[in-house]
Enzyme design. Structure first.
Site, short mmCIF file in Angstrom:
data_model
loop_
_atom_site.label_atom_id
_atom_site.label_comp_id
_atom_site.label_asym_id
_atom_site.label_seq_id
_atom_site.Cartn_x
_atom_site.Cartn_y
_atom_site.Cartn_z
N LYS A 1 38.91 59.48 31.64
CA LYS A 1 39.61 57.56 31.22
C LYS A 1 40.00 56.75 32.14
O LYS A 1 40.68 57.84 32.73
CB LYS A 1 39.33 57.79 30.03
N ARG B 1 44.18 58.65 13.40
CA ARG B 1 43.53 57.94 13.98
C ARG B 1 42.13 57.67 14.00
O ARG B 1 41.89 57.10 13.15
CB ARG B 1 43.74 58.01 15.69
N TYR C 1 69.27 41.72 39.87
CA TYR C 1 69.53 40.77 39.37
C TYR C 1 70.41 40.94 38.23
O TYR C 1 70.36 42.32 38.00
CB TYR C 1 67.78 40.30 38.71
N MET D 1 60.25 42.47 40.79
CA MET D 1 59.17 42.79 41.39
C MET D 1 58.24 43.43 41.82
O MET D 1 57.36 44.39 41.94
CB MET D 1 58.77 41.32 41.08
C1 LIG Z 1 42.95 61.42 26.28
C2 LIG Z 1 41.86 62.04 25.03
C3 LIG Z 1 41.95 63.69 25.48
C4 LIG Z 1 42.83 63.68 26.91
O1 LIG Z 1 44.24 64.20 26.64
P1 LIG Z 1 44.82 65.33 27.24
O2 LIG Z 1 46.84 64.89 26.11
O3 LIG Z 1 45.16 63.79 28.44
O4 LIG Z 1 45.06 66.16 28.00
C5 LIG Z 1 41.23 64.53 24.98
N1 LIG Z 1 40.18 63.98 24.31
C6 LIG Z 1 40.74 62.60 23.58
C7 LIG Z 1 40.42 62.63 22.56
C8 LIG Z 1 41.33 61.61 23.97
O5 LIG Z 1 41.13 60.69 23.64
#
Ligand SMILES: *Cc1c(COP(=O)(O)O)cnc(C)c1O
Length: 371
Positions: free
Chosen positions: A41, A137, A267, A315
């Site tokens: 992702k 969640r 800065y 930046m």
């Molecule tokens: C992002 C994600 C993972 C991977 O988690 P890591 O800590 O990067 O290994 C696994 N399962 C779900 C549902 C996720 O959203």
């Protein structure tokens, strides 16, 4: 890198060898017969979707992702592996595409089951029934787990149902047992189902049992060579876990200043020289994705020698202490993180995690795969 088009010296280098090494490391943690969906992702945690998928294609069983456009790109590029959509679909109108593209989908709400039941699909879907075991969640409450499962299994639109949950504390002392116990209590015959549990932290914690990790694991961060535990625990750093950094963010010194005692840097003048010193100016700033909160905090490598970021990160530039590196001058190589300097250490200095550093790398940073 085309030097005429990209004369600014910052570059992100990616190592396919390190990525494959980490994938093998993950595969070695699997239970007997276990499978692994590489989580790619967010543009493969900022590493580049297609490059990472190409590199891992023969090393993993499939991929997990959550952007439909990215999944479509993978199919268009010829990837035939299972692809799991981690947040499922957001609207019923996506279902025909999921089916045509042969994507597996998470189901975490009742209305998604309703939508599936009403859809007419080219081919049935493999679904992952997501249960809320305490992360709070996404997912069905455990009281509704079995009824949701039975509903899904009865649908002609569904080819298979895998039971999935996500761990909230796999990387800390609470661990994963409390969530698994809730699942067992709510569903005594759970072990007879196909299961998907482990993220990187659970996979690295072991032991390699399907009751603990599931049949289909979902590691992300470990593939990219950072530790789910960050830099804090010396027994669980990326190096101690035998993970290799895939991304190395590099630049160069583009300015040098000699400071008298009492002079300030950057800065707001948040750094004050206590004695005469040499300051190096590096072509890397927060618009490249370097964390602004690392100012006056983070380690940095100049010519392979560890020193300190000083003053605020701006930046397009940041400054570092060259007092102990007299050979440094214009053009001296700098490593912001990666080989020789774990991203976890920079992240910790900035009050964040390597995941965020990787994802935050911006489009203006040129990228190259070195092996
Ligand atoms: C992002 C994600 C993972 C991977 O988690 P890591 O800590 O990067 O290994 C696994 N399962 C779900 C549902 C996720 O959203």
């Amino acid at each position: 890198m085309n030097h005429c088009l990209n004369p600014r010296p910052i570059i992100a280098e990616f190592s396919g060898r390190a990525l494959r090494h980490n994938a093998q490391r993950a595969m070695a943690q699997l239970p007997l017969g276990g499978q692994m969906l590489a989580v790619i992702k967010a543009d493969a945690y900022g590493h580049g979707l297609i490059e990472v998928a190409q590199c891992l294609a023969t090393h993993v069983h499939g991929f997990a992702i959550l952007e439909l456009a990215a999944a479509r790109r993978l199919r268009e590029q010829g990837f035939k592996q299972p692809i799991l959509m981690l947040e499922g679909f957001f609207d019923p109108s996506e279902l025909p595409a999921l089916s045509q593209l042969g994507l597996s989908t998470v189901i975490h709400r009742d209305d998604q089951i309703d939508a599936l039941a009403q859809a007419s699909l080219d081919q049935p879907l493999d679904v992952f029934l997501k249960l809320n075991t305490g992360m709070n969640r996404l997912g069905f409450p455990l009281s509704k787990a079995i009824s949701a499962f039975e509903r899904l299994r009865a649908l002609p639109q569904v080819r298979s149902v895998t039971v999935m949950t996500h761990f909230a504390d796999a990387d800390n002392a609470r661990g994963t047992a409390w969530q698994l116990k809730r699942l067992d209590d709510a569903w005594p015959a759970i072990a007879t189902q196909r299961l998907s549990f482990a993220n990187s932290a659970a996979l690295l914690s072991g032991p390699a049992k399907r009751e603990l990790l599931g049949d289909i694991t979902r590691p992300g961060i470990m593939l990219y060579g950072a530790s789910p535990w960050g830099a804090g625990d010396s027994a669980k750093t990326a190096g101690a876990l035998d993970l290799q950094p895939v991304m190395t963010l590099k630049s160069q010194i583009i300015g040098v200043q000699q400071l008298a005692a009492g002079e300030r840097v950057g800065y707001g003048g948040s750094f004050v020289a206590e004695r005469p010193m040499t300051v190096g100016v590096v072509a890397c700033g927060y618009a490249d994705g370097y964390p602004r909160h690392a100012g006056n905090q983070a380690p940095i490598l100049v010519n392979g020698i560890r020193t300190q970021v000083i003053g605020r990160v701006s930046m397009d530039m940041l400054c570092c202490d060259l007092s102990a590196i007299p050979e440094a001058s214009i053009g001296t190589p700098v490593t912001l993180w990666g080989r020789g300097l774990p991203a976890d250490e920079v992240a910790e200095a900035a009050g964040t995690i390597a995941y965020e550093l990787f994802c935050a790398l911006t489009a203006r940073v040129p990228r190259v795969w070195i092996d």
